[in-house]
Design a protein around this motif. Sequence first.
Motif, PDB file in Angstrom:
ATOM      1  N   ALA A  90      -3.273  -2.218   7.329  1.00 43.89           N
ATOM      2  CA  ALA A  90      -3.580  -1.294   6.616  1.00 43.89           C
ATOM      3  C   ALA A  90      -3.963  -2.566   5.668  1.00 43.89           C
ATOM      4  CB  ALA A  90      -2.314  -0.421   6.404  1.00 43.89           C
ATOM      5  N   LYS A  91      -3.841  -3.410   5.231  1.00 41.02           N
ATOM      6  CA  LYS A  91      -3.620  -4.539   4.031  1.00 41.02           C
ATOM      7  C   LYS A  91      -5.468  -5.219   3.673  1.00 41.02           C
ATOM      8  CE  LYS A  91       0.827  -5.923   2.539  1.00 41.02           C
ATOM      9  NZ  LYS A  91       2.314  -6.991   2.689  1.00 41.02           N
ATOM     10  N   LYS A  92      -5.472  -5.605   5.493  1.00 41.05           N
ATOM     11  CA  LYS A  92      -6.656  -5.699   6.058  1.00 41.05           C
ATOM     12  C   LYS A  92      -7.265  -5.132   5.682  1.00 41.05           C
ATOM     13  CE  LYS A  92      -5.346 -10.081   8.713  1.00 41.05           C
ATOM     14  NZ  LYS A  92      -5.096 -10.334  10.168  1.00 41.05           N
ATOM     15  N   ALA A  93      -7.245  -3.691   5.877  1.00 41.05           N
ATOM     16  CA  ALA A  93      -8.159  -2.395   6.191  1.00 41.05           C
ATOM     17  C   ALA A  93      -8.968  -2.406   4.719  1.00 41.05           C
ATOM     18  CB  ALA A  93      -8.129  -1.736   6.465  1.00 41.05           C
ATOM     19  N   ALA A  94      -7.397  -2.647   3.962  1.00 40.35           N
ATOM     20  CA  ALA A  94      -7.481  -2.635   2.264  1.00 40.35           C
ATOM     21  C   ALA A  94      -8.572  -3.006   1.735  1.00 40.35           C
ATOM     22  CB  ALA A  94      -6.652  -2.140   1.597  1.00 40.35           C
ATOM     23  N   THR A  95      -7.749  -4.314   2.247  1.00 40.77           N
ATOM     24  CA  THR A  95      -8.825  -5.858   1.339  1.00 40.77           C
ATOM     25  C   THR A  95     -10.442  -5.593   1.715  1.00 40.77           C
ATOM     26  OG1 THR A  95      -7.115  -7.222   1.226  1.00 40.77           O
ATOM     27  CG2 THR A  95      -9.202  -8.072   1.377  1.00 40.77           C
ATOM     28  N   ALA A  96     -10.271  -4.938   3.225  1.00 37.04           N
ATOM     29  CA  ALA A  96     -12.108  -5.163   3.675  1.00 37.04           C
ATOM     30  C   ALA A  96     -12.745  -4.210   2.533  1.00 37.04           C
ATOM     31  CB  ALA A  96     -12.156  -5.103   5.174  1.00 37.04           C
ATOM     32  N   ALA A  97     -12.358  -3.201   2.819  1.00 34.55           N
ATOM     33  CA  ALA A  97     -12.780  -1.844   2.463  1.00 34.55           C
ATOM     34  C   ALA A  97     -13.332  -2.092   0.700  1.00 34.55           C
ATOM     35  CB  ALA A  97     -11.743  -0.415   2.739  1.00 34.55           C
ATOM     36  N   LYS A  98     -11.948  -2.613  -0.165  1.00 34.31           N
ATOM     37  CA  LYS A  98     -12.998  -3.087  -1.170  1.00 34.31           C
ATOM     38  C   LYS A  98     -13.714  -3.906  -1.382  1.00 34.31           C
ATOM     39  CE  LYS A  98      -7.376  -2.416  -3.329  1.00 34.31           C
ATOM     40  NZ  LYS A  98      -6.414  -3.195  -3.746  1.00 34.31           N
ATOM     41  N   ARG A  99     -13.996  -5.032  -0.579  1.00 36.55           N
ATOM     42  CA  ARG A  99     -14.651  -5.790  -0.144  1.00 36.55           C
ATOM     43  C   ARG A  99     -15.910  -5.429  -0.714  1.00 36.55           C
ATOM     44  NH1 ARG A  99     -13.339  -8.428   3.232  1.00 36.55           N
ATOM     45  NH2 ARG A  99     -11.558 -10.366   2.307  1.00 36.55           N
ATOM     46  N   ALA A 100     -15.820  -4.443   0.731  1.00 35.88           N
ATOM     47  CA  ALA A 100     -17.143  -3.403   1.252  1.00 35.88           C
ATOM     48  C   ALA A 100     -17.546  -2.147  -0.131  1.00 35.88           C
ATOM     49  CB  ALA A 100     -16.918  -2.582   2.173  1.00 35.88           C
ATOM     50  N   LYS A 101     -16.635  -1.944  -0.552  1.00 36.96           N
ATOM     51  CA  LYS A 101     -16.590  -1.108  -2.008  1.00 36.96           C
ATOM     52  C   LYS A 101     -17.792  -1.587  -2.849  1.00 36.96           C
ATOM     53  CE  LYS A 101     -14.526   1.907  -5.019  1.00 36.96           C
ATOM     54  NZ  LYS A 101     -13.668   3.025  -5.616  1.00 36.96           N
TER      55      LYS A 101
END
Length: 398
Positions: free
Chosen positions: A65-76
């Motif tokens: 979940a942390k990795k997904a959140a980090t990836a989502a923030k990076r993509a955003k």
Amino acid sequence: MSSYREDRRADRAAERAQDREDRRLELDAQREREATQAEEKRKDAEAKRRQEQADKKARAAEKAAKKAATAAKRAKLIRWLKANPATLFVAFVMVASIVPAILSQIGALTGASVAAPMAGLLAAMLEGGAWAITFMGKQAEDAGREPRKYRIGTWAVATVAAAVNVWHGLEAYGEHPWVAFVLGASSLFAIYIWDLKTHGSHGKTKAEKKAEKERRAHVAARRKHHPQIVEQAVKLQAALPYGVLDDEAAFAAAWRIHTGAEPGLSAQLYATATEAVLQLGAAFELGDNVREELLETGFKAARLNPFAELAQTPTSQAGLGENAPSTPAPTGRADGPEGKSEEELEALLPDALAAAAELVAEGRQISAHGLAKKLQIRRVDAAVLRNRVIEQRRLHVA
């Protein structure tokens, strides 16, 4: 004596048997306790193993979940950067403008015998004050309030900061006076870039400006052509709580009060429309009376009309349409069981004349269909009466 010994031996044998049974029961109980303890240990070990697996899965899920959140923030962030390249350049230009402006002001103030810490605070006051007012104006604008006073304050403080930088530049770079004006512009340029980005993008579009212009023209036309109704609409809005009646609803209510009709109509317009219908009915009647001459004129007009695509067929002019019979109606007929006799038709002639007058008043042509409907008779009888009515009206006109 022998009996006593036998009893004694029997008692001892019974005691030994009881001891063996007690020992067996004790061993069974011990084995049962050991089995129970072993089962409990097994269950505890199984529960511990399951808990460890659950904790491991939870840690793995949390890490994912942390990795997904980090990836989502990076993509955003990447999407935002791609969608807002102007913001990046604006931020870069603002930093490149603000930093030299502050350093120039610090140099100016320290050159005026002001201690360095105080000079830094004063420089921050000028540049920071301009930006503080700028952001307050942006916040007020986002909240729907008028930001004009904040923009005036921003440009006033920025102008003071620019004046300080120009003065310092002329003192420090006398041989190159253009540097002084560049330093002065550094206090204004960042404000200008921000103002252009935030307010320039919120301006009205061409369509909105056109709609606003048309709306003002519409309001002006209303005030010019219907001043009393506009005045009444304003009075209605003032009499009711604010916001209950908008402009359109108030004007419609005032129109109904003054004219008694729906908006756009009035007694005068109704009278004009009624008069036009009556005149059209008279034209239809004339067309019925002079059918042959009108048809000939219509054909000639069609041949001479330069706008052929707008021309109508002669049978559609002056009310000659689907109600006109394709063949001449008979002026008389033999009596039959299904129709009226000549005496009955003659008796109906006054009623037919009155019905024809009503048709003309209604703007309709004198037709067999119309007379049949008015007199509640057969259409074939109405056709005979129609010809007699036309003949009577022609004699009356002559």
